[in-house]
Design a protein around this motif. Sequence first.
Motif, PDB file in Angstrom:
ATOM      1  N   LYS A 195       0.834  -1.371  -0.031  1.00 12.48           N
ATOM      2  CA  LYS A 195       0.012   0.041   0.115  1.00 12.48           C
ATOM      3  C   LYS A 195       0.707   1.404   0.001  1.00 12.48           C
ATOM      4  N   GLU A 240      -1.743   6.578   4.431  1.00 15.76           N
ATOM      5  CA  GLU A 240      -2.779   5.829   5.457  1.00 15.76           C
ATOM      6  C   GLU A 240      -2.081   4.615   5.949  1.00 15.76           C
ATOM      7  N   ARG A 241      -0.741   4.113   5.459  1.00 15.74           N
ATOM      8  CA  ARG A 241      -0.282   2.867   5.733  1.00 15.74           C
ATOM      9  C   ARG A 241      -0.180   2.402   7.055  1.00 15.74           C
ATOM     10  N   ILE A 243      -5.883   0.111   8.148  1.00 17.18           N
ATOM     11  CA  ILE A 243      -5.147  -0.570   6.995  1.00 17.18           C
ATOM     12  C   ILE A 243      -4.113  -1.569   7.371  1.00 17.18           C
ATOM     13  N   GLU A 254      -4.347  -5.204   5.553  1.00 18.08           N
ATOM     14  CA  GLU A 254      -2.977  -5.856   5.149  1.00 18.08           C
ATOM     15  C   GLU A 254      -2.845  -7.146   5.491  1.00 18.08           C
ATOM     16  N   PHE A 291     -10.664  -3.513  -0.492  1.00 18.92           N
ATOM     17  CA  PHE A 291      -8.937  -3.089  -0.235  1.00 18.92           C
ATOM     18  C   PHE A 291      -8.463  -3.726  -1.397  1.00 18.92           C
ATOM     19  N   THR A 344      -6.346  -2.149  -4.427  1.00 13.97           N
ATOM     20  CA  THR A 344      -4.773  -2.043  -4.441  1.00 13.97           C
ATOM     21  C   THR A 344      -4.383  -2.926  -5.691  1.00 13.97           C
TER      22      THR A 344
END
Length: 211
Positions: A6, A10-11, A16, A20, A67, A71
């Motif tokens: 990402k 915002e990672r 997030i 992930e 998400f 991505t």
Amino acid sequence: MARLTKQSPERGSARIRLLEAARDIVRAKGFAATTVDDLCKAADVTKGAFFHHFGSKDALGVAAAEFWAQTTSAFFRAAPYHAPADPLERVLAYVAFRKAIIAGDFAQFTCLVGTMAQEVHASAPQIRDACGRSIFGHAATLEADIEAARRERGIDAEWSAASLARHTQTVIQGGFVLAKAGNDPQLACESLDHLDLYIRHLFHIAQGAPE
């Protein structure tokens, strides 16, 4: 799928990190076997943080599918298979690219939404539908090139650009299932080799011949 990262600022956010974690753990273990504790540990968040962002594990599943779609869309838009000037070359380059990114262990190259759709299609329809939007949405990105290739080569057949685009995903997702069942990623590569041959057959191009 290849490793995806990402790039958003915002990672570092808990949400997030949880998404992930779901992306990686579900591909490795499956949705049912992935626990909220697994996700919180991998994301380094508390259960309170989890339920602040997601009302349930199923809600996390829907968000994870969305998400993934976001991505992977960015990943494929930047991929090199868009470079050829000829639309059929782009379609074949797409197949070659999908084969090239079959690398590493299964959790690194298989598809999150394909994995979840197989597992929860009857038990969690909201997750299934989110997975479907991702898979069918990606297939739709191939339609324009396939249709342009049909026009340029005068292909007048009953099959449509949309149906062939969907078939590419059938082969890719099926290849992942066979690779897992046989514990051999090369089975997925073999499926993509046959997809290349099939597309060439539809467009009356011999293997290895100039497009």
